[in-house]
Design an enzyme around this catalytic site. Structure first.
Site, PDB file in Angstrom:
ATOM      1  N   ASP A  28     -42.647  14.469   8.778  1.00 51.28           N
ATOM      2  CA  ASP A  28     -42.746  15.418   9.891  1.00 51.28           C
ATOM      3  C   ASP A  28     -44.037  16.238   9.814  1.00 51.28           C
ATOM      4  O   ASP A  28     -44.575  16.449   8.730  1.00 51.28           O
ATOM      5  CB  ASP A  28     -41.510  16.333   9.843  1.00 51.28           C
ATOM      6  CG  ASP A  28     -41.279  17.069  11.145  1.00 51.28           C
ATOM      7  OD1 ASP A  28     -41.893  16.712  12.169  1.00 51.28           O
ATOM      8  OD2 ASP A  28     -40.476  18.030  11.137  1.00 51.28           O
ATOM      9  N   ASN A  82     -46.965  15.864  11.895  1.00 49.81           N
ATOM     10  CA  ASN A  82     -48.247  15.265  12.295  1.00 49.81           C
ATOM     11  C   ASN A  82     -48.853  15.978  13.504  1.00 49.81           C
ATOM     12  O   ASN A  82     -50.049  16.254  13.533  1.00 49.81           O
ATOM     13  CB  ASN A  82     -48.057  13.775  12.601  1.00 49.81           C
ATOM     14  CG  ASN A  82     -47.522  13.030  11.400  1.00 49.81           C
ATOM     15  OD1 ASN A  82     -48.222  12.842  10.422  1.00 49.81           O
ATOM     16  ND2 ASN A  82     -46.259  12.647  11.450  1.00 49.81           N
ATOM     17  N   ARG A 122     -48.266  19.105  14.484  1.00 52.59           N
ATOM     18  CA  ARG A 122     -48.704  20.465  14.101  1.00 52.59           C
ATOM     19  C   ARG A 122     -49.994  20.434  13.280  1.00 52.59           C
ATOM     20  O   ARG A 122     -50.840  21.315  13.396  1.00 52.59           O
ATOM     21  CB  ARG A 122     -47.584  21.191  13.332  1.00 52.59           C
ATOM     22  CG  ARG A 122     -46.591  21.872  14.271  1.00 52.59           C
ATOM     23  CD  ARG A 122     -45.375  22.360  13.544  1.00 52.59           C
ATOM     24  NE  ARG A 122     -44.478  21.238  13.283  1.00 52.59           N
ATOM     25  CZ  ARG A 122     -43.433  21.295  12.482  1.00 52.59           C
ATOM     26  NH1 ARG A 122     -43.149  22.415  11.838  1.00 52.59           N
ATOM     27  NH2 ARG A 122     -42.665  20.245  12.317  1.00 52.59           N
ATOM     28  N   TRP A 123     -50.111  19.388  12.447  1.00 46.41           N
ATOM     29  CA  TRP A 123     -51.351  19.218  11.668  1.00 46.41           C
ATOM     30  C   TRP A 123     -52.543  19.113  12.617  1.00 46.41           C
ATOM     31  O   TRP A 123     -53.584  19.737  12.406  1.00 46.41           O
ATOM     32  CB  TRP A 123     -51.245  17.953  10.812  1.00 46.41           C
ATOM     33  CG  TRP A 123     -52.442  17.647   9.975  1.00 46.41           C
ATOM     34  CD1 TRP A 123     -52.687  18.045   8.690  1.00 46.41           C
ATOM     35  CD2 TRP A 123     -53.593  16.863  10.375  1.00 46.41           C
ATOM     36  NE1 TRP A 123     -53.903  17.560   8.256  1.00 46.41           N
ATOM     37  CE2 TRP A 123     -54.476  16.835   9.277  1.00 46.41           C
ATOM     38  CE3 TRP A 123     -53.952  16.186  11.551  1.00 46.41           C
ATOM     39  CZ2 TRP A 123     -55.695  16.153   9.313  1.00 46.41           C
ATOM     40  CZ3 TRP A 123     -55.176  15.521  11.590  1.00 46.41           C
ATOM     41  CH2 TRP A 123     -56.031  15.500  10.480  1.00 46.41           C
ATOM     42  N   ARG A 138     -52.400  15.442  19.568  1.00 45.16           N
ATOM     43  CA  ARG A 138     -51.293  15.056  18.685  1.00 45.16           C
ATOM     44  C   ARG A 138     -51.495  13.674  18.060  1.00 45.16           C
ATOM     45  O   ARG A 138     -51.170  13.451  16.895  1.00 45.16           O
ATOM     46  CB  ARG A 138     -49.963  15.061  19.460  1.00 45.16           C
ATOM     47  CG  ARG A 138     -49.427  16.451  19.776  1.00 45.16           C
ATOM     48  CD  ARG A 138     -48.157  16.354  20.624  1.00 45.16           C
ATOM     49  NE  ARG A 138     -47.094  15.611  19.935  1.00 45.16           N
ATOM     50  CZ  ARG A 138     -46.294  16.132  19.005  1.00 45.16           C
ATOM     51  NH1 ARG A 138     -46.437  17.397  18.647  1.00 45.16           N
ATOM     52  NH2 ARG A 138     -45.363  15.401  18.461  1.00 45.16           N
ATOM     53  N   THR A 160     -34.712   6.921  17.324  1.00 47.04           N
ATOM     54  CA  THR A 160     -34.193   6.511  18.634  1.00 47.04           C
ATOM     55  C   THR A 160     -34.375   7.644  19.661  1.00 47.04           C
ATOM     56  O   THR A 160     -34.303   7.403  20.862  1.00 47.04           O
ATOM     57  CB  THR A 160     -32.689   6.146  18.538  1.00 47.04           C
ATOM     58  OG1 THR A 160     -32.000   7.182  17.827  1.00 47.04           O
ATOM     59  CG2 THR A 160     -32.484   4.833  17.802  1.00 47.04           C
ATOM     60  N   ASN A 179     -37.226   9.545  19.746  1.00 45.55           N
ATOM     61  CA  ASN A 179     -38.656   9.730  19.987  1.00 45.55           C
ATOM     62  C   ASN A 179     -39.137   9.160  21.333  1.00 45.55           C
ATOM     63  O   ASN A 179     -40.243   9.486  21.785  1.00 45.55           O
ATOM     64  CB  ASN A 179     -39.499   9.134  18.854  1.00 45.55           C
ATOM     65  CG  ASN A 179     -39.468   9.967  17.570  1.00 45.55           C
ATOM     66  OD1 ASN A 179     -39.694   9.446  16.477  1.00 45.55           O
ATOM     67  ND2 ASN A 179     -39.177  11.260  17.688  1.00 45.55           N
ATOM     68  N   TRP A 180     -38.284   8.351  21.996  1.00 39.89           N
ATOM     69  CA  TRP A 180     -38.644   7.826  23.331  1.00 39.89           C
ATOM     70  C   TRP A 180     -38.785   8.945  24.346  1.00 39.89           C
ATOM     71  O   TRP A 180     -39.383   8.763  25.411  1.00 39.89           O
ATOM     72  CB  TRP A 180     -37.595   6.826  23.822  1.00 39.89           C
ATOM     73  CG  TRP A 180     -37.478   5.591  22.978  1.00 39.89           C
ATOM     74  CD1 TRP A 180     -36.457   5.292  22.115  1.00 39.89           C
ATOM     75  CD2 TRP A 180     -38.403   4.493  22.897  1.00 39.89           C
ATOM     76  NE1 TRP A 180     -36.695   4.087  21.504  1.00 39.89           N
ATOM     77  CE2 TRP A 180     -37.884   3.558  21.970  1.00 39.89           C
ATOM     78  CE3 TRP A 180     -39.632   4.210  23.519  1.00 39.89           C
ATOM     79  CZ2 TRP A 180     -38.536   2.365  21.649  1.00 39.89           C
ATOM     80  CZ3 TRP A 180     -40.277   3.013  23.193  1.00 39.89           C
ATOM     81  CH2 TRP A 180     -39.731   2.111  22.273  1.00 39.89           C
ATOM     82  N   ARG A 203     -38.294  15.819   3.055  1.00 40.15           N
ATOM     83  CA  ARG A 203     -38.755  16.084   4.430  1.00 40.15           C
ATOM     84  C   ARG A 203     -39.959  17.007   4.349  1.00 40.15           C
ATOM     85  O   ARG A 203     -39.895  18.059   3.712  1.00 40.15           O
ATOM     86  CB  ARG A 203     -37.658  16.717   5.293  1.00 40.15           C
ATOM     87  CG  ARG A 203     -38.160  16.972   6.723  1.00 40.15           C
ATOM     88  CD  ARG A 203     -37.103  17.411   7.692  1.00 40.15           C
ATOM     89  NE  ARG A 203     -37.672  17.452   9.043  1.00 40.15           N
ATOM     90  CZ  ARG A 203     -37.009  17.214  10.159  1.00 40.15           C
ATOM     91  NH1 ARG A 203     -35.721  16.934  10.108  1.00 40.15           N
ATOM     92  NH2 ARG A 203     -37.598  17.274  11.334  1.00 40.15           N
ATOM     93  N   ILE A 255     -31.727  16.951   8.873  1.00 42.49           N
ATOM     94  CA  ILE A 255     -31.715  15.510   8.604  1.00 42.49           C
ATOM     95  C   ILE A 255     -32.148  14.731   9.854  1.00 42.49           C
ATOM     96  O   ILE A 255     -32.672  13.626   9.764  1.00 42.49           O
ATOM     97  CB  ILE A 255     -30.302  15.056   8.134  1.00 42.49           C
ATOM     98  CG1 ILE A 255     -29.917  15.774   6.825  1.00 42.49           C
ATOM     99  CG2 ILE A 255     -30.228  13.543   7.948  1.00 42.49           C
ATOM    100  CD1 ILE A 255     -30.847  15.547   5.652  1.00 42.49           C
TER     101      ILE A 255
END
Ligand code: V0D
Length: 256
Positions: A25, A27, A29-30, A38, A71, A73-74, A196, A203
């Site tokens: 997790d 990426n 925000r980085w 993004r 599932t 992230n779509w 994480r 989770i």
């Protein structure tokens, strides 16, 4: 406890977790912190997959399971999803020689049928080209959801019952574990350590059944910043814990 110590730590080489799972997790925000789009974070995140894969392999980890795409992230913007779907292709193009050299075997688990053809083909080619490697298993969870996995396992077992191959009362822990997408990992299916990154304490529908007894370590680093030293620190944290699996490992040491 959140750990982000990058200082050198001492590890017990005899107690390296056999299976490490990571929710990669942070990426986006980085990238935001650097005034970048993004997708630049996802690209850097993919570079870090290579770094951490090598580090884990060299430490003697046997299975590294990475949550690449859920599932859910779509629901992200179409342009971001399209970019993500190209990452397995890029990964394949520039990392395959290294994976062969490191003797790493790639596996991909999830609903692969719903992926764009090029994404599925790159995943299948990564698996095929490393099928004979005997070292660490690099297991990507791609279009994966923990509940979706449980639903499919239930359907699979129900079909076996319907076909007369299985009695309902015979369905036990072992049958269930075998029907899951991690069934192919056998005794290594359950992560010893779940990490994480990015400071979130959830989770998020990653492995559900398999983490029943996993040690959970949450680190503040965004995924692109999660270094081999941070991985070692997380393993040190794991080694400092007392795993009991619901029982008492050292029964004789307790008197009252
Ligand atoms: C983006 C950070 C490698 C998290 C890591 C399609 C999100 C980089 C793969 C990959 C992603 C997957 C299968 C395969 C080879 C490589 C990957 C996705 C996202 C989603 F066979 N990184 N990576 N796949 N990110």
């Amino acid at each position: 406890m959140a750990t982000s110590k990058a200082s050198k730590v001492k590890l017990d080489p005899a107690r390296i977790p056999a299976h490490i799972a990571i929710i990669m997790d942070g990426n986006g925000r980085w990238a935001k912190r650097r005034f970048l789009p993004r997708v630049a974070g996802h690209k850097q995140g993919m570079q870090n997959v290579k770094t951490i894969t090598k580090a884990a392999s060299r430490l003697g980890v046997k299975v590294l399971t990475l949550y690449a795409f859920s599932t859910e992230n779509w629901k992200r913007p179409g342009s971001e999803v399209n970019y993500l779907m190209r990452l397995p292709v890029d990964f394949f193009n520039d990392f395959m020689p290294d994976l062969i050299k490191e003797n790493v075997k790639v596996e991909v688990m999830g609903e692969l049928d719903d992926l764009p053809p090029q994404t599925r083909q790159a995943s299948e080619k990564a698996m095929a080209d490393t099928a004979n490697n005997t070292g660490m298993i690099l297991n990507f969870a791609l279009n994966y959801g923990g509940r979706d996995e449980l639903v499919h396992a239930a359907q699979k077992l129900a079909k076996q019952v319907q076909e007369g191959e299985l009695f309902p009362d015979d369905i036990d822990d072992r049958h269930f574990a075998n029907a899951l997408m991690t069934g192919f990992l056998g005794d290594l299916a359950d992560p010893d350590l779940l990490i994480r990154t990015s400071g979130e304490l959830r989770i998020s529908n990653f492995l559900l059944w398999q983490i029943a007894y996993s040690e959970l370590v949450f680190v503040d680093d965004y995924w692109p910043d999660f270094s081999p030293a941070a991985l070692e620190a997380a393993i040190a944290e794991y080694q400092a814990r007392d795993r009991r699996f619901g029982g008492l490992k050292n029964k004789t040491a307790i008197f009252w």
